[in-house]
Design a protein around this motif. Structure first.
Motif, short mmCIF file in Angstrom:
data_model
loop_
_atom_site.label_atom_id
_atom_site.label_comp_id
_atom_site.label_asym_id
_atom_site.label_seq_id
_atom_site.Cartn_x
_atom_site.Cartn_y
_atom_site.Cartn_z
N VAL A 193 0.83 -1.20 0.00
CA VAL A 193 0.00 0.00 0.00
C VAL A 193 0.87 1.26 0.00
O VAL A 193 0.60 2.23 -0.73
CB VAL A 193 -0.95 -0.01 1.21
N GLY A 194 1.94 1.25 0.81
CA GLY A 194 2.84 2.40 0.82
C GLY A 194 3.50 2.62 -0.52
O GLY A 194 3.64 3.77 -0.98
N ALA A 195 3.92 1.54 -1.18
CA ALA A 195 4.53 1.67 -2.50
C ALA A 195 3.53 2.24 -3.51
O ALA A 195 3.89 3.06 -4.36
CB ALA A 195 5.03 0.31 -2.97
N HIS A 196 2.28 1.83 -3.41
CA HIS A 196 1.26 2.36 -4.33
C HIS A 196 1.09 3.85 -4.14
O HIS A 196 1.06 4.63 -5.11
CB HIS A 196 -0.06 1.63 -4.05
N LEU A 197 0.98 4.30 -2.89
CA LEU A 197 0.80 5.72 -2.63
C LEU A 197 1.97 6.54 -3.14
O LEU A 197 1.80 7.61 -3.73
CB LEU A 197 0.62 5.94 -1.13
N ALA A 198 3.19 6.03 -2.92
CA ALA A 198 4.37 6.76 -3.37
C ALA A 198 4.51 6.75 -4.89
O ALA A 198 4.93 7.73 -5.50
CB ALA A 198 5.62 6.16 -2.72
N ASN A 199 4.12 5.64 -5.50
CA ASN A 199 4.31 5.48 -6.94
C ASN A 199 3.45 6.43 -7.76
O ASN A 199 3.86 6.88 -8.83
CB ASN A 199 4.00 4.03 -7.34
N ASP A 203 2.36 11.41 -10.88
CA ASP A 203 1.43 11.40 -12.01
C ASP A 203 -0.01 11.72 -11.63
O ASP A 203 -0.92 11.49 -12.43
CB ASP A 203 1.46 10.02 -12.69
N ILE A 204 -0.25 12.23 -10.43
CA ILE A 204 -1.64 12.42 -9.98
C ILE A 204 -2.42 13.33 -10.91
O ILE A 204 -3.55 13.04 -11.29
CB ILE A 204 -1.67 12.95 -8.53
N GLU A 205 -1.84 14.46 -11.32
CA GLU A 205 -2.57 15.40 -12.17
C GLU A 205 -2.88 14.78 -13.54
O GLU A 205 -3.99 14.91 -14.06
CB GLU A 205 -1.78 16.70 -12.35
N ASP A 206 -1.89 14.11 -14.13
CA ASP A 206 -2.12 13.45 -15.42
C ASP A 206 -3.17 12.35 -15.29
O ASP A 206 -4.00 12.16 -16.19
CB ASP A 206 -0.81 12.85 -15.96
N ASP A 207 -3.12 11.61 -14.18
CA ASP A 207 -4.11 10.55 -13.97
C ASP A 207 -5.52 11.12 -13.92
O ASP A 207 -6.44 10.60 -14.56
CB ASP A 207 -3.82 9.81 -12.66
N ARG A 221 -2.57 15.00 -3.85
CA ARG A 221 -1.11 14.94 -3.71
C ARG A 221 -0.65 15.19 -2.28
O ARG A 221 0.20 14.47 -1.76
CB ARG A 221 -0.47 15.97 -4.65
N THR A 222 -1.19 16.20 -1.63
CA THR A 222 -0.70 16.54 -0.29
C THR A 222 -0.92 15.41 0.70
O THR A 222 -0.02 15.04 1.47
CB THR A 222 -1.38 17.83 0.21
N VAL A 223 -2.12 14.84 0.68
CA VAL A 223 -2.42 13.74 1.61
C VAL A 223 -1.52 12.55 1.32
O VAL A 223 -0.95 11.94 2.24
CB VAL A 223 -3.91 13.34 1.50
N VAL A 263 10.40 9.90 5.14
CA VAL A 263 9.93 11.29 5.19
C VAL A 263 10.70 12.15 4.19
O VAL A 263 10.11 12.94 3.45
CB VAL A 263 10.07 11.85 6.61
N ALA A 264 12.03 11.99 4.14
CA ALA A 264 12.83 12.81 3.22
C ALA A 264 12.47 12.52 1.76
O ALA A 264 12.31 13.44 0.96
CB ALA A 264 14.32 12.54 3.45
N GLY A 265 12.34 11.25 1.42
CA GLY A 265 12.05 10.91 0.03
C GLY A 265 10.66 11.31 -0.40
O GLY A 265 10.47 11.85 -1.49
N THR A 266 9.67 11.09 0.44
CA THR A 266 8.30 11.36 0.05
C THR A 266 7.96 12.83 0.10
O THR A 266 7.13 13.32 -0.67
CB THR A 266 7.33 10.58 0.94
N ALA A 267 8.62 13.58 0.99
CA ALA A 267 8.32 15.01 1.11
C ALA A 267 9.11 15.85 0.12
O ALA A 267 8.81 17.04 -0.03
CB ALA A 267 8.64 15.48 2.53
N ALA A 268 10.10 15.28 -0.57
CA ALA A 268 10.95 16.06 -1.46
C ALA A 268 10.15 16.66 -2.60
O ALA A 268 9.36 16.00 -3.24
CB ALA A 268 12.08 15.18 -2.01
#
Length: 301
Positions: A193-199, A203-207, A221-223, A263-268
């Motif tokens: 589930v975490g990998a899905h959210l990060a992946n 592309d959220i806007e294009d999706d 995106r923010t959530v 946190v560092a990778g996902t918030a970048a």
């Protein structure tokens, strides 16, 4: 009605070719085909599960068979994804994708996906019928995601099922098949589930523009940027706290490092909207979870 302008250059040559894509020799297709299989996650998942197989008690031959089956499954899911998304990627101008960029036809990628899926079946059966059923259930979940569920609020479910099936595949494929510990399955589901959210973050806007409304797209995106590391950290917490006995200093340090990476990778944000660093951070956290298993010497059975 006004006619559209004639394509020029590469597009002109493609449009006049019957197949819709310029002919290429198999060797020239190979780099583009490998790019379509999502090589980073495919190789990462294969390496992680092979390491788990060794930790669970598989010998060299057994671990190699596990790795081969997982690689075939990952290739099939990755190629299926790019074949299914060809029209969307083209509409979004995803020239980084070989199909959308005209370097490969969607049909070629679809054939590769089906071929890998066919190979996955006998490779999975090397571990026995129970192990094969577990692994092929996870692979089927990946195909269901690509072909249907990515457009629905149930989009995390295939990831949860796919990752949770991997420790089951490993332990049911042992010479004396056993079910894995609950915490290994739970950690796998959380990692998925975490990998899905990060992946989906890049592309959220294009999706949304092309009609993909899975759960992350609905959350925004923010959530997702902050929910992804929390889910990944929950997976690490299960790995550290789930096995019997105290976590120890190593487990606590593992949790601290995983928290920093997640946190560092996902918030970048500095790397741009399409940055793949959140997903890479998720893979690193997953690797830390597997490392915790190997480091502590605690098996999954």
């Amino acid at each position: 009605m006004t006619s559209s302008p004639e394509p020029s250059g590469y597009l002109a040559r493609v449009s006049h070719h019957p197949s819709g894509v310029l002919p290429r020799t198999p060797l020239r297709r190979l780099p583009a085909l490998l790019r379509c299989c999502h090589p980073e996650p495919a190789l990462a998942v294969t390496a992680f599960v092979t390491a788990l197989a060794v930790a669970a008690g598989h010998g060299p031959a057994g671990a190699a068979a596990v790795g081969a089956a997982v690689l075939a499954g990952q290739l099939s899911v990755g190629w299926c994804n790019d074949a299914a998304d060809a029209a969307r990627d083209t509409a979004c101008g995803r020239t980084d994708k070989p199909v959308a960029g005209g370097r490969l036809s969607a049909r070629t990628v679809a054939v590769a996906a089906r071929t890998a899926l066919v190979l996955c079946v006998p490779l999975s059966l090397l571990g026995g019928p129970g192990a094969a059923a577990a692994h092929l259930t996870g692979v089927a979940a990946g195909w269901c995601y690509n072909l249907r569920l990515k457009h629905t609020p149930l989009s995390p479910l295939p990831y949860a099922v796919g990752f949770a099936s991997l420790p089951v595949f490993v332990t049911l494929g042992l010479p004396r098949p056993v079910w894995p510990a609950w915490w290994a399955v739970a950690a796998g589901a959380l990692l998925g589930v975490g990998a899905h959210l990060a992946n989906v973050l890049p592309d959220i806007e294009d999706d949304l523009a092309t009609g993909v409304r899975g759960l992350p797209q609905r959350l925004g995106r923010t959530v997702c940027r902050w929910l992804a590391p929390l889910v990944m950290l929950a997976a690490v917490g299960v790995v550290v706290a789930g096995p019997p006995g105290p976590a120890g200093t190593a487990g606590r340090w593992l949790a601290v490092v995983a928290a920093a990476v997640a946190v560092a990778g996902t918030a970048a944000r500095s790397a741009g909207r399409r940055s793949r660093w959140p997903f890479r951070a998720a893979m690193v956290v997953a690797g830390l979870a597997v490392t915790g298993l190997l480091w502590s010497g605690v098996g999954m059975v």
